[in-house]
Motif scaffolding. Structure first.
Motif, PDB file in Angstrom:
ATOM      1  N   ALA A  99       0.941  -1.168   0.470  1.00 37.80           N
ATOM      2  CA  ALA A  99       0.560   0.191  -0.423  1.00 37.80           C
ATOM      3  C   ALA A  99       0.967   1.384  -0.011  1.00 37.80           C
ATOM      4  O   ALA A  99       0.390   2.231  -0.650  1.00 37.80           O
ATOM      5  CB  ALA A  99      -0.757  -0.489   1.048  1.00 37.80           C
ATOM      6  N   SER A 100       1.960   1.083   0.840  1.00 38.60           N
ATOM      7  CA  SER A 100       2.987   2.571   0.730  1.00 38.60           C
ATOM      8  C   SER A 100       4.008   2.846  -0.191  1.00 38.60           C
ATOM      9  O   SER A 100       4.374   3.787  -0.198  1.00 38.60           O
ATOM     10  CB  SER A 100       3.638   2.584   2.127  1.00 38.60           C
ATOM     11  OG  SER A 100       4.743   1.457   1.695  1.00 38.60           O
ATOM     12  N   HIS A 101       4.056   1.520  -1.258  1.00 44.09           N
ATOM     13  CA  HIS A 101       5.070   1.124  -2.191  1.00 44.09           C
ATOM     14  C   HIS A 101       6.248   1.251  -1.849  1.00 44.09           C
ATOM     15  O   HIS A 101       6.662   1.696  -2.580  1.00 44.09           O
ATOM     16  CB  HIS A 101       4.608   2.791  -3.163  1.00 44.09           C
ATOM     17  CG  HIS A 101       3.628   2.111  -3.476  1.00 44.09           C
ATOM     18  ND1 HIS A 101       2.708   1.386  -5.117  1.00 44.09           N
ATOM     19  CD2 HIS A 101       2.537   3.556  -3.824  1.00 44.09           C
ATOM     20  CE1 HIS A 101       1.068   1.553  -5.296  1.00 44.09           C
ATOM     21  NE2 HIS A 101       1.908   3.137  -4.911  1.00 44.09           N
ATOM     22  N   HIS A 102       6.872   0.346  -1.114  1.00 43.28           N
ATOM     23  CA  HIS A 102       7.837   0.529   0.262  1.00 43.28           C
ATOM     24  C   HIS A 102       8.690   1.418   0.599  1.00 43.28           C
ATOM     25  O   HIS A 102       8.969   1.127   0.964  1.00 43.28           O
ATOM     26  CB  HIS A 102       8.878  -0.410  -1.079  1.00 43.28           C
ATOM     27  CG  HIS A 102       8.085  -1.671  -1.208  1.00 43.28           C
ATOM     28  ND1 HIS A 102       8.830  -2.321  -0.558  1.00 43.28           N
ATOM     29  CD2 HIS A 102       7.721  -1.677  -2.613  1.00 43.28           C
ATOM     30  CE1 HIS A 102       8.002  -3.732  -1.495  1.00 43.28           C
ATOM     31  NE2 HIS A 102       8.029  -3.508  -2.537  1.00 43.28           N
ATOM     32  N   GLY A 103       6.758   2.392   1.083  1.00 42.86           N
ATOM     33  CA  GLY A 103       7.343   3.221   1.875  1.00 42.86           C
ATOM     34  C   GLY A 103       7.573   3.632   3.596  1.00 42.86           C
ATOM     35  O   GLY A 103       6.955   2.177   3.502  1.00 42.86           O
ATOM     36  N   THR A 104       7.379   4.933   3.860  1.00 42.92           N
ATOM     37  CA  THR A 104       7.234   4.488   5.421  1.00 42.92           C
ATOM     38  C   THR A 104       5.835   4.986   6.171  1.00 42.92           C
ATOM     39  O   THR A 104       5.716   4.384   6.827  1.00 42.92           O
ATOM     40  CB  THR A 104       8.430   5.479   6.289  1.00 42.92           C
ATOM     41  OG1 THR A 104       7.734   6.848   5.854  1.00 42.92           O
ATOM     42  CG2 THR A 104       9.609   4.344   6.161  1.00 42.92           C
ATOM     43  N   ARG A 105       5.069   5.670   4.883  1.00 41.03           N
ATOM     44  CA  ARG A 105       3.876   6.015   5.144  1.00 41.03           C
ATOM     45  C   ARG A 105       2.705   5.876   3.815  1.00 41.03           C
ATOM     46  O   ARG A 105       2.975   5.825   3.426  1.00 41.03           O
ATOM     47  CB  ARG A 105       3.710   7.166   5.775  1.00 41.03           C
ATOM     48  CG  ARG A 105       4.727   8.261   4.555  1.00 41.03           C
ATOM     49  CD  ARG A 105       4.721   9.321   5.446  1.00 41.03           C
ATOM     50  NE  ARG A 105       5.361  10.516   4.676  1.00 41.03           N
ATOM     51  CZ  ARG A 105       6.342  11.432   5.223  1.00 41.03           C
ATOM     52  NH1 ARG A 105       5.502  11.985   6.311  1.00 41.03           N
ATOM     53  NH2 ARG A 105       6.977  12.276   3.920  1.00 41.03           N
ATOM     54  N   VAL A 106       1.859   5.737   4.267  1.00 42.44           N
ATOM     55  CA  VAL A 106       0.414   5.690   2.646  1.00 42.44           C
ATOM     56  C   VAL A 106      -0.060   7.108   3.311  1.00 42.44           C
ATOM     57  O   VAL A 106      -0.911   7.645   4.163  1.00 42.44           O
ATOM     58  CB  VAL A 106      -0.599   4.626   3.122  1.00 42.44           C
ATOM     59  CG1 VAL A 106      -1.393   4.437   2.619  1.00 42.44           C
ATOM     60  CG2 VAL A 106       0.434   3.332   3.588  1.00 42.44           C
TER      61      VAL A 106
END
Length: 119
Positions: A99-106
């Motif tokens: 959901a976050s595209h391999h990030g730390t937040r959505v």
């Protein structure tokens, strides 16, 4: 590194392989042939047919998941959903990296795209 320190693991591995091969040759698993006395005393084993076995398998029922909560509820009124906040909705927590595209937040747009993909 000294040469003797480099050879020690190789020698240990070779010794273990040699010991395993020697042990495998010594243990044949065969019992000595029975003597005439023991052959006369043992009754012949009865031949029984193998039992009938029926295996029935069904996949488990799909888990019932509640509809996704609104973005504002998960984000606490902020512009992002963090991984800790996502734990309030287990499907999002399990799929947070996607959901976050391999990030730390959505973000809100990512969350809306994820909810369309899940439904």
């Amino acid at each position: 590194m000294k040469a003797r320190n480099a050879l020690l693991p190789a020698l240990a591995a070779g010794a273990l392989i040699f010991a395993g091969a020697s042990f495998a040759q010594d243990s044949t698993g065969q019992t000595p042939p029975p003597s005439q006395d023991t052959m006369q005393q043992q009754p012949a084993p009865a031949q029984t047919p193998p039992p009938d076995v029926t295996v029935r398998s069904v996949p488990p029922a799909a888990p019932q998941v509640s509809p996704p909560p609104p973005f504002s509820q998960l984000s606490g009124g902020k512009k992002w959903i963090t991984e800790e906040q996502a734990e309030a909705y287990p499907p999002l927590a399990n799929d947070f990296l996607n959901a976050s595209h391999h990030g730390t937040r959505v973000s809100k747009a990512q969350y809306e795209a994820w909810t369309k993909q899940v439904q």
